[in-house]
Design a protein around this motif. Structure first.
Motif, PDB file in Angstrom:
ATOM      1  N   ARG A  16       0.838  -1.210   0.000  1.00  0.00           N
ATOM      2  CA  ARG A  16       0.000   0.000   0.000  1.00  0.00           C
ATOM      3  C   ARG A  16       0.867   1.252   0.000  1.00  0.00           C
ATOM      4  O   ARG A  16       1.767   1.393   0.799  1.00  0.00           O
ATOM      5  N   HIS A  17       0.614   2.109  -0.920  1.00  0.00           N
ATOM      6  CA  HIS A  17       1.327   3.378  -0.976  1.00  0.00           C
ATOM      7  C   HIS A  17       0.354   4.403  -1.542  1.00  0.00           C
ATOM      8  O   HIS A  17      -0.735   4.041  -2.013  1.00  0.00           O
ATOM      9  N   ASP A  18       0.742   5.676  -1.499  1.00  0.00           N
ATOM     10  CA  ASP A  18      -0.174   6.699  -2.027  1.00  0.00           C
ATOM     11  C   ASP A  18      -0.050   6.730  -3.544  1.00  0.00           C
ATOM     12  O   ASP A  18       0.756   7.450  -4.111  1.00  0.00           O
ATOM     13  N   LYS A  58      -0.463   7.676  -7.040  1.00  0.00           N
ATOM     14  CA  LYS A  58      -0.816   8.994  -7.590  1.00  0.00           C
ATOM     15  C   LYS A  58      -1.609   8.896  -8.895  1.00  0.00           C
ATOM     16  O   LYS A  58      -2.313   9.832  -9.277  1.00  0.00           O
ATOM     17  N   GLY A  73      -5.731  18.053  -4.832  1.00  0.00           N
ATOM     18  CA  GLY A  73      -4.987  16.791  -4.672  1.00  0.00           C
ATOM     19  C   GLY A  73      -5.596  15.629  -5.423  1.00  0.00           C
ATOM     20  O   GLY A  73      -5.110  14.502  -5.300  1.00  0.00           O
ATOM     21  N   LYS A 116      -6.262  11.438  -9.968  1.00  0.00           N
ATOM     22  CA  LYS A 116      -6.971  10.260  -9.439  1.00  0.00           C
ATOM     23  C   LYS A 116      -8.409  10.241  -9.942  1.00  0.00           C
ATOM     24  O   LYS A 116      -8.952   9.182 -10.249  1.00  0.00           O
ATOM     25  N   TYR A 125     -12.200   7.872   9.658  1.00  0.00           N
ATOM     26  CA  TYR A 125     -10.848   7.536   9.188  1.00  0.00           C
ATOM     27  C   TYR A 125     -10.472   6.095   9.532  1.00  0.00           C
ATOM     28  O   TYR A 125      -9.577   5.520   8.897  1.00  0.00           O
ATOM     29  N   CYS A 139      -5.358   5.659  -2.861  1.00  0.00           N
ATOM     30  CA  CYS A 139      -4.768   6.918  -2.401  1.00  0.00           C
ATOM     31  C   CYS A 139      -5.793   7.691  -1.582  1.00  0.00           C
ATOM     32  O   CYS A 139      -6.877   8.008  -2.080  1.00  0.00           O
ATOM     33  N   PRO A 140      -5.450   7.986  -0.323  1.00  0.00           N
ATOM     34  CA  PRO A 140      -6.339   8.838   0.467  1.00  0.00           C
ATOM     35  C   PRO A 140      -6.115  10.286   0.051  1.00  0.00           C
ATOM     36  O   PRO A 140      -4.997  10.671  -0.285  1.00  0.00           O
ATOM     37  N   ILE A 141      -7.182  11.079   0.070  1.00  0.00           N
ATOM     38  CA  ILE A 141      -7.064  12.459  -0.419  1.00  0.00           C
ATOM     39  C   ILE A 141      -7.743  13.439   0.539  1.00  0.00           C
ATOM     40  O   ILE A 141      -8.937  13.344   0.797  1.00  0.00           O
ATOM     41  N   GLU A 142      -6.940  14.361   1.027  1.00  0.00           N
ATOM     42  CA  GLU A 142      -7.475  15.504   1.772  1.00  0.00           C
ATOM     43  C   GLU A 142      -7.144  16.799   1.028  1.00  0.00           C
ATOM     44  O   GLU A 142      -7.344  17.879   1.582  1.00  0.00           O
ATOM     45  N   GLY A 143      -6.652  16.658  -0.168  1.00  0.00           N
ATOM     46  CA  GLY A 143      -6.266  17.818  -0.968  1.00  0.00           C
ATOM     47  C   GLY A 143      -7.473  18.451  -1.627  1.00  0.00           C
ATOM     48  O   GLY A 143      -7.622  18.402  -2.850  1.00  0.00           O
ATOM     49  N   LYS A 200       9.478   3.209   0.645  1.00  0.00           N
ATOM     50  CA  LYS A 200       8.742   3.831   1.756  1.00  0.00           C
ATOM     51  C   LYS A 200       9.696   4.457   2.762  1.00  0.00           C
ATOM     52  O   LYS A 200      10.736   3.881   3.055  1.00  0.00           O
ATOM     53  N   ARG A 247       9.917   5.712   6.690  1.00  0.00           N
ATOM     54  CA  ARG A 247       9.254   5.738   8.003  1.00  0.00           C
ATOM     55  C   ARG A 247      10.318   5.890   9.076  1.00  0.00           C
ATOM     56  O   ARG A 247      11.458   5.439   8.904  1.00  0.00           O
TER      57      ARG A 247
HETATM   58  C1  LIG Z   1      -5.454  11.732   5.597  1.00  0.00           C
HETATM   59  C2  LIG Z   1      -4.538  11.688   4.406  1.00  0.00           C
HETATM   60  C3  LIG Z   1      -4.689  12.615   3.393  1.00  0.00           C
HETATM   61  C4  LIG Z   1      -3.878  12.561   2.255  1.00  0.00           C
HETATM   62  N1  LIG Z   1      -4.096  13.426   1.212  1.00  0.00           N
HETATM   63  C5  LIG Z   1      -3.426  13.235   0.050  1.00  0.00           C
HETATM   64  C6  LIG Z   1      -3.752  13.988  -1.126  1.00  0.00           C
HETATM   65  O1  LIG Z   1      -4.626  14.842  -1.121  1.00  0.00           O
HETATM   66  N2  LIG Z   1      -3.089  13.726  -2.271  1.00  0.00           N
HETATM   67  C7  LIG Z   1      -2.114  12.775  -2.323  1.00  0.00           C
HETATM   68  O2  LIG Z   1      -1.552  12.548  -3.396  1.00  0.00           O
HETATM   69  N3  LIG Z   1      -1.755  12.052  -1.221  1.00  0.00           N
HETATM   70  C8  LIG Z   1      -2.403  12.242  -0.055  1.00  0.00           C
HETATM   71  N4  LIG Z   1      -2.085  11.487   1.053  1.00  0.00           N
HETATM   72  C9  LIG Z   1      -1.014  10.487   0.963  1.00  0.00           C
HETATM   73  C10 LIG Z   1       0.199  10.790   1.847  1.00  0.00           C
HETATM   74  O3  LIG Z   1       0.969  11.798   1.293  1.00  0.00           O
HETATM   75  C11 LIG Z   1       0.985   9.474   2.021  1.00  0.00           C
HETATM   76  O4  LIG Z   1       0.156   8.514   2.613  1.00  0.00           O
HETATM   77  C12 LIG Z   1       2.256   9.650   2.850  1.00  0.00           C
HETATM   78  O5  LIG Z   1       3.176  10.479   2.184  1.00  0.00           O
HETATM   79  C13 LIG Z   1       2.927   8.315   3.160  1.00  0.00           C
HETATM   80  O6  LIG Z   1       3.257   7.607   1.989  1.00  0.00           O
HETATM   81  P1  LIG Z   1       2.680   6.148   1.667  1.00  0.00           P
HETATM   82  O7  LIG Z   1       1.163   6.250   1.717  1.00  0.00           O
HETATM   83  O8  LIG Z   1       3.153   5.845   0.276  1.00  0.00           O
HETATM   84  O9  LIG Z   1       3.191   5.195   2.680  1.00  0.00           O
HETATM   85  C14 LIG Z   1      -2.865  11.574   2.187  1.00  0.00           C
HETATM   86  C15 LIG Z   1      -2.719  10.660   3.245  1.00  0.00           C
HETATM   87  C16 LIG Z   1      -3.556  10.687   4.327  1.00  0.00           C
HETATM   88  C17 LIG Z   1      -3.448   9.638   5.400  1.00  0.00           C
END
Ligand SMILES: Cc1cc2nc3c(=O)[nH]c(=O)nc-3n(C[C@H](O)[C@H](O)[C@H](O)COP(=O)(O)O)c2cc1C
Length: 219
Positions: A13-15, A17, A69, A73, A145, A163-167, A206, A208
């Motif tokens: 699992r990673h963000d 894009k 953000g 996606k 969450y 990918c979670p998004i709060e952007g 990753k 951490r």
């Molecule tokens: C609550 C939350 C909001 C996030 N919002 C965005 C976002 O809007 N756009 C994006 O590309 N990544 C977003 N991310 C991804 C984080 O940047 C990412 O999880 C973090 O850098 C760690 O990397 P990993 O998920 O690859 O382990 C968000 C993550 C979380 C948990």
């Protein structure tokens, strides 16, 4: 599953894009992911969430202007979920929703409802000091969450990226939800978006902090 397989899923699992727009998640896999949201724990068990699976491209397009953000996606994700959280009119201890929920979903008698509502009232009034619109929404969002985390982990376990998004600009995006998607934003707010699909490029390594910097054992 072995512990190694579970940890491998956490590394997987990673963000993500950008997703492969031609590769779609099956209905049964998406149902599985959403089921892990539905089964997530919540304070007093009141399930203060609702999820919109936004699949229509024209509707997805409407979110782009206020969601910095999300555009890539929104264009490429197989499935795109909006994580909505209930607001104070639904969650305050004396609301109709809470009373009906206790009776109809949790199956409590009127007597049990009254007892439990007594605890819930004190919890909201003083223990957690929640009787304020913002505090209530943030408290309930914390629970939404948990569902988000469960969905992303469940997806990773079956090889699906997310990918979670709060952007996004919260107020402006909620306005779009109200006007274009029929969401009653006096009752629900937008906590997050989460995209699901299949990756097009492999993620970076990753990063951490080491475990000692994160966990304190008191033995
Ligand atoms: C609550 C939350 C909001 C996030 N919002 C965005 C976002 O809007 N756009 C994006 O590309 N990544 C977003 N991310 C991804 C984080 O940047 C990412 O999880 C973090 O850098 C760690 O990397 P990993 O998920 O690859 O382990 C968000 C993550 C979380 C948990």
């Amino acid at each position: 599953m072995t512990k190694e397989e579970i940890i491998a899923a956490f590394h997987f699992r990673h963000d993500c894009k950008e997703f492969n727009p031609d590769k779609k998640i099956s209905k049964s896999d998406m149902t599985f992911i959403l089921e892990t949201a539905r089964l997530s724990p919540s304070s007093f068990g009141f399930e203060p969430w609702r999820f919109i699976v936004l699949q229509q491209p024209q509707k997805r397009e409407l979110l782009k202007a206020t969601s910095w953000g999300a555009p890539k996606k929104l264009d490429t994700a197989s499935h795109f979920v909006l994580g909505l959280t209930m607001k104070r009119p639904l969650l305050q201890w004396d609301s109709d929703y809470i009373h009906r929920f206790m009776r109809d979903v949790q199956g409590h008698t009127e007597e049990m409802c009254a007892t439990r509502l007594g605890f819930y009232k004190v919890f909201q009034e003083s223990d957690f000091d929640l009787l304020d619109d913002r505090k209530m929404f943030d408290w309930a969002s914390k629970q939404s969450y948990i569902a988000l985390g469960n969905m992303m982990t469940a997806a990773a376990i079956i090889g699906i990226d997310s990918c979670p998004i709060e952007g996004f600009k919260q107020q402006e995006t909620e306005h779009v939800l109200q006007e274009q998607l029929g969401v009653d934003t006096s009752l629900y707010g937008l906590s997050y978006m989460v995209a699901f699909g299949y990756r097009v490029v492999e993620p970076k390594q990753k990063t951490r902090r080491p475990i000692e910097d994160v966990v304190t054992w008191i033995e």
